[in-house]
Scaffold this active site. Structure first.
Site, mmCIF file in Angstrom:
data_model
loop_
_atom_site.group_PDB
_atom_site.id
_atom_site.type_symbol
_atom_site.label_atom_id
_atom_site.label_comp_id
_atom_site.label_asym_id
_atom_site.label_seq_id
_atom_site.Cartn_x
_atom_site.Cartn_y
_atom_site.Cartn_z
ATOM 1 C CE LYS A 192 -4.006 -1.937 2.339
ATOM 2 N NZ LYS A 192 -4.859 -1.851 3.514
ATOM 3 C CG ASP A 242 -8.280 0.032 3.644
ATOM 4 O OD1 ASP A 242 -9.074 -0.761 3.095
ATOM 5 O OD2 ASP A 242 -7.050 -0.139 3.652
#
Ligand code: NAP
Length: 282
Positions: A70, A106
């Site tokens: 990420k 997220d």
């Protein structure tokens, strides 16, 4: 039918073989008549620097990034959302011609899933977050955006939590921000004032957390664990037995995927419809 013009979307991470993501996306592509397919690529951590080039070369339409990819890609992206800049992590990359744009769903996925599941508002909540990785930072940033009153981040590498909180504090006045070590003593000091505990560490931290006491948590507290894939996340069962509200990360997984689907296709999808793909696959 997969053909020459089929768009390819992918999850990139390690490990990915048990990923639920293909079962979330592929049934929707079919139901909505979108000529696209979603696959999973297992990519070693040390190859993260090659990802942006691979996406451009292969013409992938978009990817979801998971552990451990990420953050490494950020310098290779052409544009990033505010959420990515704050969390310093991207879990979605969308290709627009040669341009790669990073997003992070997220945190918003966590908050929307919470709001769909529970009546308790997130404004004013006092949170203890375990971890300071990509998921922890994204969730913390979104909780701050929802008006959390206090946010304590406990992490093995305390400096990582401190660096994030100083960025977060610059944009959010009036929130009580603290960093500490991921240990029993620090948790005990902060547990009594926690409305919500979010375990956003990865699997390696489980033995550490499992040894803590939950006695100091208030009776109204919620214990949330992002690790939807874990059979027995640390302290989740102990909290349940004590009568605390518990929440494992499947709702968040679906919530962040629904937002990613919108970024990928421009189509808004009800997370409940996305969940149907999992039911059919099981
Ligand atoms: P990450 O960026 O790699 O962060 C990992 C975190 O765990 C860091 O805080 C790290 O501490 C800590 N950690 C790792 N091993 C440890 C150990 N042995 N002892 C103590 N602490 C340890 O990963 P991430 O992207 O934030 O993801 C974290 C977890 O959340 C993953 O398991 C992932 O599957 C889950 N997740 C779920 C969802 C969902 O939709 N439900 C979404 C995203 C992530 P240091 O900073 O000290 O290294």
């Amino acid at each position: 039918m997969i053909g020459g013009g089929t768009q390819v979307f992918a999850l990139v991470g390690r490990p990915v073989e048990h990923s639920l993501s293909p079962a979330l996306y592929n049934p929707l592509f079919e139901q909505l008549g979108i000529d696209a397919v979603y696959v999973a690529f297992d990519v070693a951590p040390e190859r993260g620097g090659e990802l942006a080039g691979a996406i451009r070369t292969l013409g992938l339409a978009g990817v979801n990034l998971t552990v451990p990819h990420k953050a490494a890609i950020l310098d290779d992206l052409d544009a990033t959302s505010d959420q990515v800049d704050l969390a310093r992590a991207a879990n979605v990359v969308v290709r627009d011609g040669e341009r790669l744009v990073g997003h992070n769903t997220d945190g918003e996925g966590f908050c929307r899933a919470w709001e769909a599941r529970f009546d308790t508002p997130l404004a004013g909540v006092r949170v203890v977050i375990l971890g300071a990785g990509g998921a922890a930072r994204a969730v913390a940033a979104s909780l701050a955006g929802r008006g959390a009153a206090a946010l304590t981040m406990l992490n093995r590498t305390v400096s990582r939590a401190e660096a994030f909180l100083s960025r977060l504090g610059a944009g959010h006045d009036g929130i009580d921000l603290r960093a500490g070590a991921l240990d029993r003593g620090a948790f005990a000091r902060h547990a009594a004032s926690a409305d919500l505990v979010v375990n956003a560490t990865s699997g390696g931290a489980a033995p550490t957390i499992a040894g803590w006491s939950i006695d100091a948590l208030p009776a109204h507290a919620t214990w949330a664990d992002l690790n939807y894939w874990m059979d027995d996340p640390p302290l989740l069962e102990a909290c349940r037995e004590r009568g605390l509200r518990t929440w494992q990360g499947l709702d968040m997984l679906i919530g962040q995927a629904a937002l990613a689907f919108e970024l990928f296709t421009g189509r808004v999808v009800d997370p409940a419809r996305m969940r149907g793909g999992l039911d059919d696959a099981s």
